[in-house]
Design a protein around this motif. Structure first.
Motif, PDB file in Angstrom:
ATOM      1  N   GLN A   1      -4.933  -7.314  -1.952  1.00 40.80           N
ATOM      2  CA  GLN A   1      -5.241  -6.921  -0.583  1.00 40.80           C
ATOM      3  C   GLN A   1      -4.666  -5.542  -0.264  1.00 40.80           C
ATOM      4  O   GLN A   1      -5.278  -4.750   0.455  1.00 40.80           O
ATOM      5  CB  GLN A   1      -4.692  -7.968   0.393  1.00 40.80           C
ATOM      6  N   VAL A   2      -3.476  -5.266  -0.809  1.00 39.25           N
ATOM      7  CA  VAL A   2      -2.852  -3.957  -0.610  1.00 39.25           C
ATOM      8  C   VAL A   2      -3.727  -2.857  -1.213  1.00 39.25           C
ATOM      9  O   VAL A   2      -4.037  -1.851  -0.567  1.00 39.25           O
ATOM     10  CB  VAL A   2      -1.441  -3.916  -1.231  1.00 39.25           C
ATOM     11  N   MET A   3      -4.151  -3.057  -2.464  1.00 33.62           N
ATOM     12  CA  MET A   3      -4.960  -2.040  -3.135  1.00 33.62           C
ATOM     13  C   MET A   3      -6.333  -1.894  -2.477  1.00 33.62           C
ATOM     14  O   MET A   3      -6.842  -0.782  -2.321  1.00 33.62           O
ATOM     15  CB  MET A   3      -5.119  -2.383  -4.622  1.00 33.62           C
ATOM     16  N   ALA A   4      -6.921  -3.013  -2.062  1.00 40.51           N
ATOM     17  CA  ALA A   4      -8.225  -2.963  -1.409  1.00 40.51           C
ATOM     18  C   ALA A   4      -8.129  -2.227  -0.077  1.00 40.51           C
ATOM     19  O   ALA A   4      -9.018  -1.440   0.273  1.00 40.51           O
ATOM     20  CB  ALA A   4      -8.765  -4.368  -1.209  1.00 40.51           C
ATOM     21  N   ALA A   5      -7.046  -2.466   0.668  1.00 47.20           N
ATOM     22  CA  ALA A   5      -6.871  -1.808   1.966  1.00 47.20           C
ATOM     23  C   ALA A   5      -6.704  -0.299   1.795  1.00 47.20           C
ATOM     24  O   ALA A   5      -7.173   0.491   2.620  1.00 47.20           O
ATOM     25  CB  ALA A   5      -5.673  -2.396   2.699  1.00 47.20           C
ATOM     26  N   MET A   6      -5.998   0.106   0.737  1.00 44.29           N
ATOM     27  CA  MET A   6      -5.792   1.530   0.475  1.00 44.29           C
ATOM     28  C   MET A   6      -6.976   2.165  -0.244  1.00 44.29           C
ATOM     29  O   MET A   6      -7.028   3.382  -0.400  1.00 44.29           O
ATOM     30  CB  MET A   6      -4.526   1.738  -0.364  1.00 44.29           C
TER      31      MET A   6
ATOM     32  N   ALA B   1       7.862   9.525  -5.242  1.00 45.79           N
ATOM     33  CA  ALA B   1       8.473   8.959  -4.033  1.00 45.79           C
ATOM     34  C   ALA B   1       9.537   7.919  -4.370  1.00 45.79           C
ATOM     35  O   ALA B   1      10.381   7.584  -3.528  1.00 45.79           O
ATOM     36  CB  ALA B   1       7.409   8.335  -3.142  1.00 45.79           C
ATOM     37  N   GLN B   2       9.491   7.385  -5.615  1.00 46.34           N
ATOM     38  CA  GLN B   2      10.498   6.425  -6.078  1.00 46.34           C
ATOM     39  C   GLN B   2      10.603   5.218  -5.127  1.00 46.34           C
ATOM     40  O   GLN B   2      11.689   4.814  -4.712  1.00 46.34           O
ATOM     41  CB  GLN B   2      11.863   7.103  -6.210  1.00 46.34           C
ATOM     42  N   LYS B   3       9.425   4.654  -4.805  1.00 44.68           N
ATOM     43  CA  LYS B   3       9.402   3.498  -3.908  1.00 44.68           C
ATOM     44  C   LYS B   3       8.267   2.574  -4.334  1.00 44.68           C
ATOM     45  O   LYS B   3       7.133   3.016  -4.541  1.00 44.68           O
ATOM     46  CB  LYS B   3       9.191   3.948  -2.459  1.00 44.68           C
ATOM     47  N   CYS B   4       8.574   1.284  -4.456  1.00 47.78           N
ATOM     48  CA  CYS B   4       7.570   0.292  -4.823  1.00 47.78           C
ATOM     49  C   CYS B   4       6.609   0.106  -3.652  1.00 47.78           C
ATOM     50  O   CYS B   4       7.028  -0.189  -2.529  1.00 47.78           O
ATOM     51  CB  CYS B   4       8.234  -1.038  -5.184  1.00 47.78           C
ATOM     52  N   GLU B   5       5.331   0.271  -3.916  1.00 48.52           N
ATOM     53  CA  GLU B   5       4.335   0.175  -2.850  1.00 48.52           C
ATOM     54  C   GLU B   5       4.000  -1.267  -2.504  1.00 48.52           C
ATOM     55  O   GLU B   5       3.168  -1.511  -1.627  1.00 48.52           O
ATOM     56  CB  GLU B   5       3.053   0.926  -3.269  1.00 48.52           C
ATOM     57  N   TYR B   6       4.684  -2.225  -3.162  1.00 51.67           N
ATOM     58  CA  TYR B   6       4.446  -3.636  -2.842  1.00 51.67           C
ATOM     59  C   TYR B   6       5.652  -4.272  -2.162  1.00 51.67           C
ATOM     60  O   TYR B   6       5.562  -4.777  -1.054  1.00 51.67           O
ATOM     61  CB  TYR B   6       4.084  -4.403  -4.116  1.00 51.67           C
ATOM     62  N   CYS B   7       6.801  -4.184  -2.837  1.00 48.00           N
ATOM     63  CA  CYS B   7       7.985  -4.843  -2.263  1.00 48.00           C
ATOM     64  C   CYS B   7       8.855  -3.882  -1.457  1.00 48.00           C
ATOM     65  O   CYS B   7       9.756  -4.317  -0.735  1.00 48.00           O
ATOM     66  CB  CYS B   7       8.812  -5.519  -3.353  1.00 48.00           C
ATOM     67  N   GLY B   8       8.611  -2.577  -1.595  1.00 42.88           N
ATOM     68  CA  GLY B   8       9.368  -1.599  -0.828  1.00 42.88           C
ATOM     69  C   GLY B   8      10.674  -1.177  -1.451  1.00 42.88           C
ATOM     70  O   GLY B   8      11.410  -0.374  -0.866  1.00 42.88           O
ATOM     71  N   ARG B   9      10.985  -1.649  -2.633  1.00 40.95           N
ATOM     72  CA  ARG B   9      12.250  -1.297  -3.292  1.00 40.95           C
ATOM     73  C   ARG B   9      12.285   0.201  -3.598  1.00 40.95           C
ATOM     74  O   ARG B   9      11.293   0.794  -4.026  1.00 40.95           O
ATOM     75  CB  ARG B   9      12.393  -2.093  -4.579  1.00 40.95           C
ATOM     76  N   GLU B  10      13.448   0.808  -3.400  1.00 39.20           N
ATOM     77  CA  GLU B  10      13.619   2.237  -3.664  1.00 39.20           C
ATOM     78  C   GLU B  10      14.620   2.438  -4.793  1.00 39.20           C
ATOM     79  O   GLU B  10      15.592   1.684  -4.912  1.00 39.20           O
ATOM     80  CB  GLU B  10      14.103   2.965  -2.408  1.00 39.20           C
ATOM     81  N   GLY B  11      14.399   3.453  -5.606  1.00 37.77           N
ATOM     82  CA  GLY B  11      15.299   3.749  -6.718  1.00 37.77           C
ATOM     83  C   GLY B  11      15.047   2.849  -7.908  1.00 37.77           C
ATOM     84  O   GLY B  11      14.540   1.731  -7.783  1.00 37.77           O
TER      85      GLY B  11
ATOM     86  N   PRO C   1       5.176 -12.829  -6.267  1.00 37.78           N
ATOM     87  CA  PRO C   1       5.207 -13.543  -4.974  1.00 37.78           C
ATOM     88  C   PRO C   1       4.475 -12.767  -3.888  1.00 37.78           C
ATOM     89  O   PRO C   1       4.331 -11.546  -3.964  1.00 37.78           O
ATOM     90  CB  PRO C   1       6.708 -13.650  -4.673  1.00 37.78           C
ATOM     91  N   ASN C   2       4.030 -13.482  -2.858  1.00 35.16           N
ATOM     92  CA  ASN C   2       3.297 -12.856  -1.756  1.00 35.16           C
ATOM     93  C   ASN C   2       4.252 -12.258  -0.742  1.00 35.16           C
ATOM     94  O   ASN C   2       4.377 -12.732   0.394  1.00 35.16           O
ATOM     95  CB  ASN C   2       2.374 -13.885  -1.082  1.00 35.16           C
ATOM     96  N   TRP C   3       4.964 -11.203  -1.170  1.00 32.62           N
ATOM     97  CA  TRP C   3       5.845 -10.513  -0.259  1.00 32.62           C
ATOM     98  C   TRP C   3       5.023  -9.717   0.733  1.00 32.62           C
ATOM     99  O   TRP C   3       3.858  -9.403   0.513  1.00 32.62           O
ATOM    100  CB  TRP C   3       6.789  -9.572  -1.021  1.00 32.62           C
ATOM    101  N   LYS C   4       5.653  -9.346   1.812  1.00 34.29           N
ATOM    102  CA  LYS C   4       4.978  -8.575   2.833  1.00 34.29           C
ATOM    103  C   LYS C   4       4.644  -7.192   2.277  1.00 34.29           C
ATOM    104  O   LYS C   4       5.535  -6.469   1.830  1.00 34.29           O
ATOM    105  CB  LYS C   4       5.852  -8.428   4.084  1.00 34.29           C
ATOM    106  N   PRO C   5       3.369  -6.808   2.286  1.00 32.95           N
ATOM    107  CA  PRO C   5       2.994  -5.489   1.727  1.00 32.95           C
ATOM    108  C   PRO C   5       3.636  -4.343   2.479  1.00 32.95           C
ATOM    109  O   PRO C   5       3.818  -4.415   3.688  1.00 32.95           O
ATOM    110  CB  PRO C   5       1.470  -5.464   1.893  1.00 32.95           C
TER     111      PRO C   5
END
Length: 610
Positions: free
Chosen positions: A576-581, A544-554, A602-606
Motif C-alpha cells: 500500500q505504501v509503494m502503491a500510494a507513492m 536520507a538514511q531513513k526506512c520508508e516503512y518503519c521510520g527507523r533512522e541510521g 509486520p503491518n507497522w504504520k507506514p
C-alpha cells in the motif's frame, strides 16, 4: 548527485579527448562512490532491473555498503565478472536473437564503465552516427537523410554479417588503447568481453563479440564502427569533386531570354506601347513555365560528385551523386576496410547498389528519391499553387509489409479482417483503451516522418479501431455498432465517459498525429510506458538514511524493487505504501527488507518518504 570534483574530472576527459590525447586516471575515478550512485539511478528503473542473470544478484537490495564492497574488490583486483545468462528474444522477421542478461553487480560495473567511456568518445563521434547516443534516435538519422541527400543518384547498402557476435576483441582493445592510457581500466573491459555466457546452465566462452543485453555493449559497438565512420570521412574528402553543378544549358538560355524580354517590356512601357508590352509579358510567361520544368544545374555533370553517409548501429547507407561505377568503387573500398581492418564479413546477398528512385529499406522506412509537384502557399496565404520540383528530393515512405506484420503481431487480425483480443476481456475499459492507444500511438509517432503518413496508416488504423470496438463489445456482450455509438462524441471522435474519470478518455485518432521536428531522444515502435521519478530522487532517498516503512533512522539500508506497479495488489502495508507513492522502489532498513522477503513483515504504520 555527482560532486563538483567528479563533474570537473568528467569534463576534463571530454577536453582531453577532443585534443586527441589518451585519457588516464579512469580506474581511480571509478573509486568515487557518487559515480556509482549515479550509475544506479540511471538503471534502477529499467525493465530488467530485477531480472536475474547467472546469479541471484539483481538491483534489489542495492545499498551504499554494496557499492563500497564492489569498489574494494575492484581495487584489490578480486572482482570477477560472472557469465551472462543467455536467452532468446523474437525478431521482426520471425527469427530470434540472443540476449545476455548480466548479474546485478555486473550491471552496475558496466554502467560506470559506460558513463566514463561516453565522456571520452561522445565528443569525437561522427555526426553521421545516430545509434545509442544522447539526443540521437532513428528519427535524427532519417531527418539528416531527408534534409541533406537531395539529388542523390545511387544507394550503396553494406550489410555486416552478425555484427555484434563478430566484433574482434583484440581489434577493439587496440582501439580503446589509442584513447585510454589506463591498464587497470582496460582490464575491466577485457573481463566484461571474456566473461562468457550460460545457456541451459552450460558455460560457453566468448572469443569475439559483445553480449547483446550488456549495458556497455552498444557503446563498445559504436566505438568499433567509429573507425568505419572515420574511414568514410576520409573517403568523402577524396571523392567529392566540384564546388557546384555546371548550369543546365537550356535553363540558362531561357533565363537570359527572360532577362532580355523584361528589359524590352520596360522599354515598351516607357514608350507607352501597351500592346507590345503585353506581348512580351505573354512570352515571358511561356518561357518561365518551360524553365520551371528544368533543373537549374546539369544533373549529368561529370565534374560534380558527392558521397553521403548515415549509420544507425550496424545499419548503414551510403548515397552517391555520380556514376554507378563510382558507387561500385566506393562499395569495394568499404567492404575491403571492413574485412581487413575491422575483421568483419559482409553479406554479399544483402549488400548491393540500388538506383535512388527504386528506394531502399532503412530503419523501418523506405528511403527513395522523387521529382514531382508539391503544393505551396502564395505570399498572401489565401491561394495554393502546384509547383513542379525539378530537383530529386528524398521521400520517406512506410512499407506496407511493416503494417501487416504489426497488425498480426498485436493481435488485431489481418488488414481485411479485424479480430478482438480475447486475452484482454478481463481488463477494465480504461485499461483496454489505454493499451490500444499506446500501441497505435507508438507506431504512428515512429512513422510520423513519412510522406502522407496519415493516408498510408489509414487502413491499419481502421483495423485497429474495429479490433478495439470488437474487444469492448465482447467484454460487454454487445455489438460493435452499439459500442461505437456508446463511445461516439462527434464524427470521427470517440471517448470513454464515466468510469470515475473527470475527463473523458479519448480514443486515439490519426488526426492527433502531428509530424514534428525530430526529438533527438529515444524513439521506438514499441511503446514502453512506465512511471519513473527523477534520477536524483532515488539518490536522495537512499542518502536520507531513513526506512520508508518503519521510520527507523541510521544504520544500514537497502532498496527493495518490484517489477511492475500493478504487482502491488494486496493487503500488505508495504504494498500500500509503494502503491500510494506510485514507486517501484522502497528504501528499507536491513531488518524490514529481510522480513519482507520472508513474508513476515509486520503491518507497522507506514511512514511518508522524505
Amino acid at each position: 548527485m555527482l560532486s563538483e570534483a567528479v563533474c570537473k574530472r568528467l569534463e576534463a576527459l571530454e577536453d582531453v579527448s577532443r585534443l586527441g590525447k589518451p585519457a588516464n586516471g579512469l580506474f581511480r575515478l571509478m573509486g568515487r562512490p557518487e559515480l556509482w550512485m549515479t550509475a544506479y539511478s540511471n538503471i534502477y528503473a529499467n525493465k530488467g532491473a530485477i531480472t536475474r542473470g547467472a546469479t541471484t544478484s539483481t538491483m534489489d537490495g542495492f545499498s551504499e555498503e554494496r557499492v563500497a564492497n564492489i569498489i574494494a574488490l575492484l581495487k584489490e583486483e578480486r572482482y570477477r565478472m560472472t557469465p551472462v545468462r543467455r536467452t532468446y528474444i523474437p525478431k521482426a522477421n520471425g527469427k530470434t536473437r540472443p540476449l545476455g542478461i548480466p548479474s546485478g553487480d555486473d550491471k552496475l560495473v558496466q554502467e560506470v564503465v559506460r558513463m566514463i567511456l561516453e565522456h571520452i568518445y561522445e565528443p569525437i563521434f561522427s555526426d553521421w552516427s545516430h545509434s545509442f547516443r544522447p539526443a540521437r534516435s532513428p528519427h535524427t538519422a532519417l531527418e539528416q537523410i531527408a534534409r541533406t541527400w537531395t539529388s542523390v543518384k545511387w544507394f550503396v547498402n553494406v550489410d555486416i554479417q552478425g555484427y555484434y557476435d563478430n566484433i574482434d576483441h583484440n581489434v577493439l582493445i587496440g582501439l580503446l588503447r589509442e584513447k585510454i592510457d589506463d591498464k587497470r581500466f582496460i582490464r575491466i573491459i577485457k573481463s566484461m568481453l571474456k566473461a562468457g555466457y550460460l545457456e541451459d546452465w552450460k558455460f560457453h566462452g566468448t572469443y569475439s563479440g559483445t553480449p547483446q543485453g550488456g549495458i556497455a555493449s552498444p557503446l563498445l559497438a559504436n566505438i568499433y564502427l567509429h573507425e568505419l565512420d572515420k574511414f568514410v570521412e576520409r573517403k568523402q574528402a577524396e571523392f567529392n569533386q566540384g564546388h557546384r553543378r555546371a548550369p543546365h544549358g537550356e535553363y540558362r538560355k531561357l533565363t537570359n531570354r527572360i532577362y532580355a524580354a523584361r528589359k524590352e517590356a520596360t522599354a515598351c512601357q516607357e514608350r507607352g506601347d501597351a500592346q507590345a508590352k503585353a506581348a512580351w509579358i505573354r512570352q515571358i510567361k511561356i518561357w518561365d513555365d518551360t524553365r520551371k520544368h528544368l533543373p537549374s544545374g546539369d544533373p549529368h555533370d561529370k565534374g560534380y560528385r558527392r558521397l553521403l553517409y548515415c549509420r544507425y548501429a550496424d545499419d548503414m547507407v551510403i548515397g552517391i551523386i555520380g556514376s554507378k561505377e563510382d558507387a561500385r568503387q566506393v562499395m569495394r573500398e568499404v567492404q575491403s576496410f571492413l574485412n581487413t581492418t575491422l575483421q568483419l564479413q559482409v553479406s554479399e546477398e544483402k549488400s548491393g547498389i540500388t538506383h535512388a528512385k527504386d528506394g531502399i529499406p532503412f530503419l523501418g522506412y523506405v528511403v527513395e528519391v522523387y521529382s514531382g509537384s508539391r503544393i505551396v502557399r502564395t505570399a498572401r496565404g489565401d491561394k495554393h499553387t502546384r509547383v513542379k520540383s525539378t530537383s530529386e528530393r528524398i521521400r520517406l515512405g512506410i512499407p506496407k509489409e511493416k503494417l501487416v506484420q504489426f497488425s498480426l503481431k498485436k493481435g488485431y487480425g489481418t488488414l481485411q479482417k479485424p479480430l478482438h483480443k480475447l486475452e484482454w476481456a478481463h481488463r477494465s475499459d480504461v485499461e483496454i483503451i489505454l493499451a490500444y492507444n499506446a500501441e497505435m500511438r507508438g507506431l504512428a509517432n515512429y512513422y510520423s516522418r513519412a510522406q502522407n503518413a496519415k493516408r498510408t496508416l489509414r487502413t491499419l488504423y481502421r483495423t485497429w479501431q474495429v479490433s478495439l470496438f470488437k474487444t469492448l463489445a465482447m467484454k460487454h456482450k454487445t455489438t460493435v455498432t452499439a459500442t461505437a455509438q456508446r463511445l461516439r462524441v462527434e464524427k470521427g471522435t470517440y471517448a470513454l465517459k464515466g468510469e470515475g474519470r473527470k475527463t473523458p478518455l479519448k480514443v486515439f485518432s490519426l488526426q492527433d498525429m502531428v509530424a514534428t521536428k525530430a526529438s533527438y531522444g529515444k524513439v521506438d515502435i514499441h511503446p514502453n510506458t512506465r512511471f519513473m521519478q527523477a534520477r536524483t530522487e532515488i539518490t536522495k532517498r537512499i542518502q536520507a538514511q531513513k526506512c520508508e516503512y518503519c521510520g527507523r533512522e541510521g544504520g544500514y539500508f537497502e532498496v527493495h524493487h518490484v517489477r511492475k506497479l500493478k504487482d502491488l495488489q494486496g493487503e500488505e502495508h508495504w504494498k500500500q505504501v509503494m502503491a500510494a507513492m506510485r514507486r517501484k522502489t522502497l528504501v528499507l532498513c536491513v531488518g524490514c527488507h529481510q522480513l519482507l522477503h520472508k513474508g513476515t513483515l509486520p503491518n507497522w504504520k507506514p511512514q511518508k518518504a522524505s
